[in-house]
Motif scaffolding. Structure first.
Motif, PDB file in Angstrom:
ATOM      1  N   PRO A  82      88.669  29.894  26.520  1.00 39.21           N
ATOM      2  CA  PRO A  82      88.593  29.354  25.159  1.00 39.21           C
ATOM      3  C   PRO A  82      88.132  30.406  24.150  1.00 39.21           C
ATOM      4  CG  PRO A  82      87.332  28.013  26.738  1.00 39.21           C
ATOM      5  CD  PRO A  82      87.672  29.303  27.416  1.00 39.21           C
ATOM      6  N   ASP A  83      88.684  30.339  22.942  1.00 33.45           N
ATOM      7  CA  ASP A  83      88.158  31.106  21.815  1.00 33.45           C
ATOM      8  C   ASP A  83      87.019  30.291  21.221  1.00 33.45           C
ATOM      9  OD1 ASP A  83      90.038  33.129  22.084  1.00 33.45           O
ATOM     10  OD2 ASP A  83      91.449  32.194  20.713  1.00 33.45           O
ATOM     11  N   ALA A  84      85.789  30.686  21.504  1.00 35.70           N
ATOM     12  CA  ALA A  84      84.628  29.920  21.069  1.00 35.70           C
ATOM     13  C   ALA A  84      83.391  30.784  21.190  1.00 35.70           C
ATOM     14  CB  ALA A  84      84.475  28.649  21.893  1.00 35.70           C
ATOM     15  N   ASP A  85      82.325  30.375  20.520  1.00 36.70           N
ATOM     16  CA  ASP A  85      81.062  31.090  20.593  1.00 36.70           C
ATOM     17  C   ASP A  85      79.919  30.202  21.056  1.00 36.70           C
ATOM     18  OD1 ASP A  85      81.146  34.051  19.302  1.00 36.70           O
ATOM     19  OD2 ASP A  85      82.721  32.784  18.487  1.00 36.70           O
ATOM     20  N   ALA A  86      80.244  29.007  21.529  1.00 42.48           N
ATOM     21  CA  ALA A  86      79.233  28.121  22.103  1.00 42.48           C
ATOM     22  C   ALA A  86      79.922  27.158  23.050  1.00 42.48           C
ATOM     23  CB  ALA A  86      78.486  27.357  21.007  1.00 42.48           C
ATOM     24  N   ALA A  87      79.141  26.699  24.032  1.00 43.05           N
ATOM     25  CA  ALA A  87      79.641  25.715  24.981  1.00 43.05           C
ATOM     26  C   ALA A  87      78.500  24.782  25.353  1.00 43.05           C
ATOM     27  CB  ALA A  87      80.198  26.390  26.229  1.00 43.05           C
ATOM     28  N   TRP A  88      78.855  23.552  25.691  1.00 38.07           N
ATOM     29  CA  TRP A  88      77.854  22.598  26.154  1.00 38.07           C
ATOM     30  C   TRP A  88      78.444  21.828  27.326  1.00 38.07           C
ATOM     31  CZ3 TRP A  88      77.687  17.210  26.605  1.00 38.07           C
ATOM     32  CH2 TRP A  88      78.842  16.548  26.164  1.00 38.07           C
ATOM     33  N   THR A  89      77.599  21.216  28.136  1.00 34.24           N
ATOM     34  CA  THR A  89      78.090  20.388  29.223  1.00 34.24           C
ATOM     35  C   THR A  89      77.059  19.374  29.650  1.00 34.24           C
ATOM     36  OG1 THR A  89      79.240  20.440  31.361  1.00 34.24           O
ATOM     37  CG2 THR A  89      77.303  21.848  31.150  1.00 34.24           C
ATOM     38  N   ASP A  90      77.557  18.249  30.147  1.00 37.17           N
ATOM     39  CA  ASP A  90      76.721  17.284  30.844  1.00 37.17           C
ATOM     40  C   ASP A  90      77.177  17.150  32.290  1.00 37.17           C
ATOM     41  OD1 ASP A  90      79.150  16.000  30.479  1.00 37.17           O
ATOM     42  OD2 ASP A  90      78.328  14.266  29.415  1.00 37.17           O
ATOM     43  N   GLN A  91      78.020  18.098  32.728  1.00 37.21           N
ATOM     44  CA  GLN A  91      78.601  18.066  34.058  1.00 37.21           C
ATOM     45  C   GLN A  91      77.879  19.036  34.996  1.00 37.21           C
ATOM     46  OE1 GLN A  91      81.346  15.881  34.643  1.00 37.21           O
ATOM     47  NE2 GLN A  91      80.632  15.243  32.622  1.00 37.21           N
ATOM     48  N   PRO A 111      65.468  17.734  27.704  1.00 37.21           N
ATOM     49  CA  PRO A 111      64.244  17.843  28.501  1.00 37.21           C
ATOM     50  C   PRO A 111      64.311  17.213  29.879  1.00 37.21           C
ATOM     51  CG  PRO A 111      63.952  16.285  26.697  1.00 37.21           C
ATOM     52  CD  PRO A 111      65.234  17.007  26.440  1.00 37.21           C
ATOM     53  N   ASP A 112      65.233  16.270  30.116  1.00 32.76           N
ATOM     54  CA  ASP A 112      65.356  15.726  31.465  1.00 32.76           C
ATOM     55  C   ASP A 112      66.516  16.339  32.240  1.00 32.76           C
ATOM     56  OD1 ASP A 112      67.694  14.490  30.586  1.00 32.76           O
ATOM     57  OD2 ASP A 112      66.921  12.452  30.713  1.00 32.76           O
ATOM     58  N   GLY A 113      67.170  17.371  31.640  1.00 28.15           N
ATOM     59  CA  GLY A 113      68.220  18.096  32.340  1.00 28.15           C
ATOM     60  C   GLY A 113      69.585  17.461  32.292  1.00 28.15           C
ATOM     61  N   ARG A 114      69.785  16.413  31.489  1.00 31.26           N
ATOM     62  CA  ARG A 114      71.077  15.727  31.491  1.00 31.26           C
ATOM     63  C   ARG A 114      72.182  16.493  30.760  1.00 31.26           C
ATOM     64  NH1 ARG A 114      69.898  10.491  27.754  1.00 31.26           N
ATOM     65  NH2 ARG A 114      67.928  10.597  28.923  1.00 31.26           N
ATOM     66  N   GLY A 115      71.814  17.524  30.007  1.00 35.53           N
ATOM     67  CA  GLY A 115      72.815  18.309  29.294  1.00 35.53           C
ATOM     68  C   GLY A 115      72.258  19.648  28.887  1.00 35.53           C
ATOM     69  N   VAL A 116      73.154  20.645  28.757  1.00 34.85           N
ATOM     70  CA  VAL A 116      72.753  22.009  28.408  1.00 34.85           C
ATOM     71  C   VAL A 116      73.803  22.613  27.483  1.00 34.85           C
ATOM     72  CG1 VAL A 116      71.489  22.386  30.569  1.00 34.85           C
ATOM     73  CG2 VAL A 116      73.926  22.993  30.435  1.00 34.85           C
ATOM     74  N   ALA A 117      73.424  23.706  26.811  1.00 34.37           N
ATOM     75  CA  ALA A 117      74.362  24.409  25.934  1.00 34.37           C
ATOM     76  C   ALA A 117      73.956  25.871  25.840  1.00 34.37           C
ATOM     77  CB  ALA A 117      74.394  23.780  24.548  1.00 34.37           C
ATOM     78  N   ALA A 118      74.926  26.704  25.487  1.00 35.31           N
ATOM     79  CA  ALA A 118      74.683  28.125  25.246  1.00 35.31           C
ATOM     80  C   ALA A 118      75.440  28.532  23.998  1.00 35.31           C
ATOM     81  CB  ALA A 118      75.147  28.969  26.432  1.00 35.31           C
ATOM     82  N   ALA A 119      74.821  29.405  23.198  1.00 35.40           N
ATOM     83  CA  ALA A 119      75.448  29.868  21.954  1.00 35.40           C
ATOM     84  C   ALA A 119      75.295  31.371  21.820  1.00 35.40           C
ATOM     85  CB  ALA A 119      74.839  29.170  20.741  1.00 35.40           C
ATOM     86  N   ALA A 238      75.108  38.846  30.072  1.00 39.06           N
ATOM     87  CA  ALA A 238      75.503  37.449  29.982  1.00 39.06           C
ATOM     88  C   ALA A 238      74.299  36.555  30.222  1.00 39.06           C
ATOM     89  CB  ALA A 238      76.599  37.117  30.987  1.00 39.06           C
ATOM     90  N   ALA A 239      74.215  35.490  29.444  1.00 41.70           N
ATOM     91  CA  ALA A 239      73.207  34.449  29.637  1.00 41.70           C
ATOM     92  C   ALA A 239      73.921  33.169  30.031  1.00 41.70           C
ATOM     93  CB  ALA A 239      72.388  34.236  28.364  1.00 41.70           C
ATOM     94  N   ALA A 240      73.363  32.457  30.998  1.00 40.83           N
ATOM     95  CA  ALA A 240      73.998  31.252  31.534  1.00 40.83           C
ATOM     96  C   ALA A 240      73.002  30.126  31.672  1.00 40.83           C
ATOM     97  CB  ALA A 240      74.636  31.553  32.896  1.00 40.83           C
ATOM     98  N   ILE A 241      73.508  28.906  31.553  1.00 43.25           N
ATOM     99  CA  ILE A 241      72.680  27.719  31.741  1.00 43.25           C
ATOM    100  C   ILE A 241      73.532  26.636  32.371  1.00 43.25           C
ATOM    101  CG2 ILE A 241      73.114  26.879  29.374  1.00 43.25           C
ATOM    102  CD1 ILE A 241      70.141  25.886  29.418  1.00 43.25           C
ATOM    103  N   TRP A 242      72.942  25.876  33.294  1.00 45.93           N
ATOM    104  CA  TRP A 242      73.710  24.869  34.019  1.00 45.93           C
ATOM    105  C   TRP A 242      72.800  23.733  34.471  1.00 45.93           C
ATOM    106  CZ3 TRP A 242      72.238  29.605  35.699  1.00 45.93           C
ATOM    107  CH2 TRP A 242      71.494  29.686  36.885  1.00 45.93           C
ATOM    108  N   ARG A 243      73.406  22.575  34.658  1.00 42.46           N
ATOM    109  CA  ARG A 243      72.696  21.433  35.235  1.00 42.46           C
ATOM    110  C   ARG A 243      72.556  21.634  36.726  1.00 42.46           C
ATOM    111  NH1 ARG A 243      74.628  15.540  34.130  1.00 42.46           N
ATOM    112  NH2 ARG A 243      72.653  15.258  35.246  1.00 42.46           N
ATOM    113  N   ARG A 244      71.384  21.340  37.220  1.00 34.75           N
ATOM    114  CA  ARG A 244      71.199  21.376  38.674  1.00 34.75           C
ATOM    115  C   ARG A 244      71.784  20.103  39.275  1.00 34.75           C
ATOM    116  NH1 ARG A 244      65.109  23.521  37.989  1.00 34.75           N
ATOM    117  NH2 ARG A 244      65.542  25.761  37.993  1.00 34.75           N
ATOM    118  N   PRO A 245      72.290  20.198  40.510  1.00 36.55           N
ATOM    119  CA  PRO A 245      72.839  18.994  41.155  1.00 36.55           C
ATOM    120  C   PRO A 245      71.784  17.896  41.271  1.00 36.55           C
ATOM    121  CG  PRO A 245      73.431  20.980  42.365  1.00 36.55           C
ATOM    122  CD  PRO A 245      72.455  21.405  41.325  1.00 36.55           C
TER     123      PRO A 245
END
Length: 245
Positions: A82-91, A111-119, A238-245
């Motif tokens: 994607p051409d973008a400068d931010a992403a988010w996920t709840d997956q 704060p409860d980990g249900r979603g994250v984003a990076a910009a 690179a900086a990354a963020i993700w939901r833990r299983p």
């Protein structure tokens, strides 16, 4: 890797330049595909980086210093970059990733980990509102209020090395205290800007009160960080963020 020191119950990290296979000015963990490095080396570096993400697959972006935000999910992973400068996920299982080499990576978490984003927040994206759209997307997707969110600011060009002109000064007129007037010897007007401070101020205006990090200068630490301002030809962190299983 730098692991954020914050209370968010999510996976998050930021690479340094150590631990890869790239030679020369890209040594060694260059994660950028469009900076002149050998494609095979970058692919191996990205494989190593992905192996640190707790099983999550990274969604890489083609960053354009804009304000577009995309959702990181299975469809995005299967499609073109994607051409973008931010992403988010709840997956779970997908990592939001941004690349930098003086620009500021900003990670956001519910704060409860249900979603994250990076910009990816260079000065253009920051002035244009990339943090605004990332915060809004994460709040819309998780039902959070901005006050609930946590933010982490990664390595970027520091306030003693980020010399800017009047265009940047004008873009941040509301935060004039974060730009120090430092004219050159010939009288040419210049300012030194606090990029992390400007991002922190923007986040606070958006309603975020828990903002961590923002203490590293990429230009001043060549052993750990790539810096375009310092070196010209260089790699990408690179900086990354993700939901833990």
């Amino acid at each position: 890797m730098i692991v954020p020191d914050w209370p968010a119950p999510v996976g998050a990290c930021c690479s340094t330049r150590d631990g890869g296979v790239s030679p020369g000015p890209y040594a060694s963990l260059n994660l950028g595909v469009a900076v002149g490095d050998d494609a095979v080396a970058v692919a191996e570096n990205r494989r190593r980086f992905a192996a640190t993400l707790g099983g999550a697959q990274p969604l890489w972006l083609r960053q354009v210093h804009g304000v577009r935000v995309v959702k990181a999910d299975a469809a995005a992973l299967a499609g073109p970059t994607p051409d973008a400068d931010a992403a988010w996920t709840d997956q779970p299982g997908v990592a939001c990733v941004v690349q930098v080499a003086d620009c500021l990576p900003v990670l956001l978490a519910h704060p409860d980990g249900r979603g994250v984003a990076a910009a990816h927040a260079g000065w253009r994206g920051l002035a244009g509102g990339v943090l605004d759209v990332a915060v809004q997307a994460l709040c819309n997707g998780t039902g959070a209020d901005p006050h609930d969110l946590l933010a982490w600011l990664g390595p970027c060009i520091g306030p003693h090395t980020f010399e800017v002109g009047a265009d940047v000064r004008d873009a941040f007129a509301d935060d004039a205290a974060l730009l120090r007037y430092t004219p050159r010897a010939d009288g040419d007007p210049r300012w030194h800007a606090d990029l992390a401070g400007l991002a922190r101020a923007r986040l606070q205006r958006l309603g975020l009160t828990r903002v961590h990090g923002g203490t590293w200068c990429t230009v001043s630490d060549p052993s750990r960080f790539f810096s375009y301002r310092r070196d010209g030809v260089t790699g990408r962190l690179a900086a990354a963020i993700w939901r833990r299983p």
